[in-house]
Design an enzyme around this catalytic site. Structure first.
Site, short mmCIF file in Angstrom:
data_model
loop_
_atom_site.label_atom_id
_atom_site.label_comp_id
_atom_site.label_asym_id
_atom_site.label_seq_id
_atom_site.Cartn_x
_atom_site.Cartn_y
_atom_site.Cartn_z
N HIS A 149 0.82 -1.22 0.00
CA HIS A 149 0.00 0.00 0.00
C HIS A 149 0.85 1.27 0.00
O HIS A 149 0.33 2.36 -0.22
CB HIS A 149 -0.99 0.00 1.16
CG HIS A 149 -0.41 0.29 2.51
ND1 HIS A 149 -0.10 -0.69 3.43
CD2 HIS A 149 -0.08 1.46 3.12
CE1 HIS A 149 0.38 -0.14 4.53
NE2 HIS A 149 0.41 1.17 4.37
N ASP B 216 0.19 -7.63 1.41
CA ASP B 216 0.59 -6.23 1.59
C ASP B 216 2.11 -6.10 1.64
O ASP B 216 2.66 -5.32 2.41
CB ASP B 216 -0.04 -5.62 2.83
CG ASP B 216 0.02 -4.08 2.80
OD1 ASP B 216 0.18 -3.52 1.70
OD2 ASP B 216 -0.10 -3.45 3.87
N SER C 67 4.54 2.36 8.10
CA SER C 67 4.21 1.24 7.23
C SER C 67 5.42 0.82 6.41
O SER C 67 6.06 1.63 5.75
CB SER C 67 3.08 1.64 6.28
OG SER C 67 1.87 1.85 6.97
#
Length: 459
Positions: free
Chosen positions: A102, A132, A208
């Site tokens: 992402h 992911d 992230s």
């Protein structure tokens, strides 16, 4: 003086062996610092700046032959650049970096900044939305500091861990915490679906793709998401286990652009209390097989619908996502031992870890006929089932792409074609024959998200 008094008091309470092992005797032993670990691991964590061109979905009337002329170009969407900030982990000195899908998925420009402020352009060499995860290769990089990967199966709840990343773009930041839980598989976080490590180490936007490390400085997970009501950390963060990261990196090095998981060819349901009682289990455990493809390696090993898979290579599995994680973390080409239950009998079976087979052939069809022009269709086989996340028993023809008339007719990728103008469609050859009709009125029967529906249009 205070330290001497404390030692004397402890000596009266604790046994001598425990006292000699647990009681610090110097100020250096009393002081606790993660600095040596951070000093070794931090250079292997990078900041990532990615940009992608996005375009809002246009008004459907723009594609209509009549209304499109009335609207002209008024109100059409304008492409714009969307920027993303995240983190990444160097896993190889030659510039292999792991991050989240992402963060970099679909990016047209990726820039990676190291802790020593060196900058590299990066190419996306593998991406996997389901886990992911994404793998980058830095251009012209060599001799970079890389983090070693730990065995994430050895983690225990309560282990101390550190999260390293670039939250909110303020710069590299380290936070500490513990492993709060393992095998979080009943949730969907970020872009990923599957199996996660839960931690209370502070993770915020920008973390992230960053590193979750143990106190030996080894990578145990890739931070991916948090549960929050405010946008900030509430102490519930999730990381992708390093054992899965290792397999994704290995496939990227082999030249795969997409992560291929070992194919099980089953649908499964977690055993709850009611099922445990029915199966005669003292505790709810395992995954019961509810559907099984004829070509599945589990079928080849003798398993049947109704069997319960209790563990894989000795590691318990208590949900379908956890089972798929266990298989994925072992990679393609080897074998895995499954402990199973059928009735009152426990047994084990060895299955081959294979890629989903391309049988029958996809026989890809790109439709150019006036009816459904722009449709791309393929025969459904195990590889297509895995790619589109279909039920193991799916068959027939799938919509792999839909543009032009096919899109305007309402078709979407992932739709399963059942019939065209009442003519059954079992293969792309059947579809090609059905589209030879020169009529103007068309009816297409499809299955979408498990529901049957009909699309009717006129050319």
């Amino acid at each position: 003086m205070r330290l001497a008094s404390l030692l004397a008091a402890l000596a009266l309470i604790l046994p001598a062996p425990l006292l000699s092992q647990a009681v610090p005797e110097t100020r250096a032993e009393i002081s606790l610092s993660f600095a040596p670990v951070v000093r070794e691991a931090a250079p292997g964590v990078v900041s990532i700046y990615a940009s992608r061109v996005v375009e809002a979905r246009p008004n459907p009337f723009f594609d209509d032959p009549l209304f499109g002329q009335l609207f002209g170009d008024f109100g059409r969407s304008v492409p714009r650049v969307q920027n993303a900030l995240g983190s990444g982990v160097i896993v190889s000195p030659d510039g292999i970096v792991v991050s989240n899908y992402h963060v970099v998925g679909g990016a047209s420009d990726i820039r990676v900044v190291l802790g020593d402020r060196r900058e590299f352009a990066a190419d996306l060499i593998l991406s996997d939305a389901e886990s992911d995860l994404a793998v980058l290769r830095l251009r012209g990089a060599e001799g970079l500091p890389a983090l070693p990967l730990a065995d994430s199966d050895q983690l225990q709840v309560g282990d101390l861990v550190l999260a390293i990343g670039n939250p909110f773009g303020v710069g590299q930041t380290v936070s500490s915490g513990i492993v709060s839980a393992l095998a979080r598989s009943g949730i969907a976080v970020g872009s990923g679906r599957g199996y996660f490590i839960q931690t209370d180490a502070a993770i915020n936007p920008g973390n992230s793709g960053g590193a979750l490390i143990d106190l030996a400085g080894r990578l145990v997970g890739i931070n991916t998401a948090i549960l929050t009501r405010t946008g900030g950390s509430h102490g519930i963060g999730f990381a992708i286990p390093s054992n899965l990261v290792a397999q994704v990196v290995a496939q990227a090095r082999e030249g795969n652009a997409r992560f291929v998981r070992p194919w099980a060819g089953i649908s499964g349901q977690a055993v709850d209390a009611a099922l445990a009682e029915a199966f005669g289990l003292s505790l709810p455990q395992g995954v019961v097989i509810t559907d099984l493809h004829p070509l599945s390696p589990l079928a080849a090993a003798g398993l049947q619908t109704g069997d319960v898979v209790l563990s894989i290579d000795g590691e318990p599995v208590n949900s379908a996502p956890e089972m798929m994680f266990r298989l994925s973390a072992r990679g393609i080409g080897g074998e895995a031992r499954l402990d199973t239950l059928r009735g009152d009998t426990r047994s084990s079976a060895t299955i081959a870890l294979i890629a989903p087979p391309e049988e029958p052939a996809r026989a890809r069809l790109e439709v150019r006929a006036p009816a459904l022009r722009g449709l791309v269709a393929e025969n459904i086989n195990p590889a297509v089932i895995a790619e589109f996340n279909l039920a193991p028993g799916a068959s027939g023809v799938i919509v792999a792409g839909a543009e032009d008339i096919a899109r305007r007719a309402g078709l979407r990728p992932g739709d399963i074609l059942l019939a065209v103008n009442r003519m059954p469609v079992h293969s792309t050859a059947d579809l090609e024959r059905a589209l030879r009709d020169a009529g103007r009125n068309w009816e297409v029967e499809i299955v979408r998200d498990g529901r049957r529906s009909w699309l009717r249009f006129r050319l």
